[in-house]
Design a protein around this motif. Structure first.
Motif, PDB file in Angstrom:
ATOM      1  N   UNK A 178       0.726  -1.613  -0.041  1.00 36.51           N
ATOM      2  CA  UNK A 178       0.021  -0.014   0.289  1.00 36.51           C
ATOM      3  C   UNK A 178       0.801   0.838  -0.314  1.00 36.51           C
ATOM      4  N   UNK A 179       0.595   2.422  -1.002  1.00 39.43           N
ATOM      5  CA  UNK A 179       1.013   3.772  -0.587  1.00 39.43           C
ATOM      6  C   UNK A 179       0.549   4.325  -0.665  1.00 39.43           C
ATOM      7  N   UNK A 180       1.319   5.613   0.474  1.00 40.95           N
ATOM      8  CA  UNK A 180       0.924   6.975   0.884  1.00 40.95           C
ATOM      9  C   UNK A 180       1.380   8.139   0.345  1.00 40.95           C
ATOM     10  N   UNK A 181       1.662   9.226   0.483  1.00 42.37           N
ATOM     11  CA  UNK A 181       2.435  10.371  -0.451  1.00 42.37           C
ATOM     12  C   UNK A 181       1.710  11.005   0.590  1.00 42.37           C
ATOM     13  N   UNK A 182       2.025  11.817   1.720  1.00 42.64           N
ATOM     14  CA  UNK A 182       1.866  12.627   2.984  1.00 42.64           C
ATOM     15  C   UNK A 182       1.772  14.167   2.316  1.00 42.64           C
ATOM     16  N   UNK A 183       0.947  14.938   3.089  1.00 45.71           N
ATOM     17  CA  UNK A 183       0.175  16.823   2.797  1.00 45.71           C
ATOM     18  C   UNK A 183       1.867  17.345   2.208  1.00 45.71           C
ATOM     19  N   UNK A 184       2.007  18.370   1.679  1.00 47.27           N
ATOM     20  CA  UNK A 184       3.017  18.977   1.176  1.00 47.27           C
ATOM     21  C   UNK A 184       3.178  19.639   2.309  1.00 47.27           C
ATOM     22  N   UNK A 185       5.014  19.616   2.457  1.00 46.04           N
ATOM     23  CA  UNK A 185       5.939  20.268   3.787  1.00 46.04           C
ATOM     24  C   UNK A 185       6.012  19.006   4.878  1.00 46.04           C
ATOM     25  N   UNK A 186       5.573  17.960   5.171  1.00 43.95           N
ATOM     26  CA  UNK A 186       4.888  17.058   6.053  1.00 43.95           C
ATOM     27  C   UNK A 186       6.446  15.701   5.830  1.00 43.95           C
ATOM     28  N   UNK A 187       6.808  15.299   6.890  1.00 44.17           N
ATOM     29  CA  UNK A 187       7.575  14.438   6.696  1.00 44.17           C
ATOM     30  C   UNK A 187       8.053  13.364   7.370  1.00 44.17           C
ATOM     31  N   UNK A 188       6.891  13.247   7.731  1.00 49.79           N
ATOM     32  CA  UNK A 188       6.720  11.659   9.089  1.00 49.79           C
ATOM     33  C   UNK A 188       5.034  11.286   8.410  1.00 49.79           C
ATOM     34  N   UNK A 189       5.228  10.388   8.500  1.00 51.49           N
ATOM     35  CA  UNK A 189       4.139   9.401   7.935  1.00 51.49           C
ATOM     36  C   UNK A 189       3.613   8.009   8.884  1.00 51.49           C
ATOM     37  N   UNK A 190       2.458   7.945   9.412  1.00 49.99           N
ATOM     38  CA  UNK A 190       2.410   6.860  10.751  1.00 49.99           C
ATOM     39  C   UNK A 190       1.158   5.856   9.931  1.00 49.99           C
ATOM     40  N   UNK A 191       1.298   4.020  10.126  1.00 51.58           N
ATOM     41  CA  UNK A 191       0.245   3.862   9.853  1.00 51.58           C
ATOM     42  C   UNK A 191      -0.663   3.128  10.202  1.00 51.58           C
ATOM     43  N   UNK A 192      -2.128   3.204   9.917  1.00 52.63           N
ATOM     44  CA  UNK A 192      -3.235   2.417  11.120  1.00 52.63           C
ATOM     45  C   UNK A 192      -3.763   1.815  10.793  1.00 52.63           C
ATOM     46  N   UNK A 193      -4.110   0.655  11.627  1.00 48.83           N
ATOM     47  CA  UNK A 193      -4.615  -0.207  11.021  1.00 48.83           C
ATOM     48  C   UNK A 193      -6.498  -0.780  11.686  1.00 48.83           C
ATOM     49  N   UNK A 194      -7.339  -0.291  10.938  1.00 48.23           N
ATOM     50  CA  UNK A 194      -8.927  -0.040  11.494  1.00 48.23           C
ATOM     51  C   UNK A 194      -9.388  -0.746  11.101  1.00 48.23           C
TER      52      UNK A 194
END
Lengths: 112, 111
Positions: B21-37
């Motif tokens: 699965x892939x994620x692109x963060x909001x512009x200017x953000x440098x940290x990505x967290x993943x959650x399972x729901x």
């Protein structure tokens, strides 16, 4: 380990009524988020509370944070059907990395 | 500003398969967290990536792994899929501890 407790878990309200959702947490934190989630959708950020005594309001929703009591509230004023959703609080464990832990959620149904 | 984006939107796999699965963060953000729901449950923290390294991890087995690229985008990989991995996978981005913006999620169904 951080515990985040929300209550009630289920809330059925009549339109026009007021109610409060509570979020208690077990360890020190100075940042808390409230999110809304519609069925099958992602989390929509409602409020971020950054300090003790913080109060934020948007429309019919108002959130507050008491870090000493480890309690946040989400108050609903004059509920309307469009507010029907699940509401989560999320407590930040580590301010540096925004590590969040969620409550179980409150499923709100507003009836005409 | 594009906000947090995730792909794909939906995915169907069978037990034992692997998924990315892939994620692109909001512009200017440098940290990505993943959650399972899981359905009807609260989001559960899987892990967080910062500066291309896993900075923090929740209580998930090693079958769950990730990666962050120099442009701050991130991947979540799950190996040897189980039925119990069926869930909505959410990615959140932040910058210097502020953010908490979630993407639209990826709905994974394991058959």
């Amino acid at each position: 380990e951080l515990k985040v407790e929300q209550n009630p878990l289920f809330l059925s309200m009549q339109e026009g009524k007021n109610y409060t959702i509570y979020c208690n947490y077990s360890t020190t934190s100075d940042r808390l988020y409230w999110y809304r989630q519609d069925p099958g959708k992602s989390l929509e950020s409602l409020f971020v509370l950054l300090s003790n005594g913080a109060v934020k309001q948007e429309g019919r929703l108002m959130a507050s944070l008491d870090t000493k009591a480890r309690l946040s509230t989400l108050h609903i004023t004059a509920a309307v059907h469009d507010l029907s959703a699940t509401y989560f609080c999320a407590v930040v464990l580590d301010l540096l990395n925004n590590d969040m832990r969620f409550g179980a959620g409150t499923r709100l149904t507003v009836k005409p | 500003d594009a906000g947090v984006t995730q792909s794909p939107t939906h995915l169907i796999k069978t037990r034992g398969q692997q998924v990315t699965l892939r994620c692109s963060p909001k512009s200017g953000h440098d940290t990505v967290s993943w959650y399972q729901q899981a359905l009807g449950q609260r989001p559960q923290f899987i892990f967080q990536y910062y500066e291309e390294e896993e900075r923090q991890r929740g209580n998930f087995p090693d079958r769950f792994s990730g990666h962050q690229f120099p442009n701050y985008s991130s991947e979540l990989n799950v190996n040897a899929l189980l039925l119990g991995d069926s869930a909505l996978y959410l990615c959140a981005s932040s910058f210097t501890g502020l953010g908490g913006y979630f993407g639209p999620g990826t709905r994974l169904t394991v058959l």
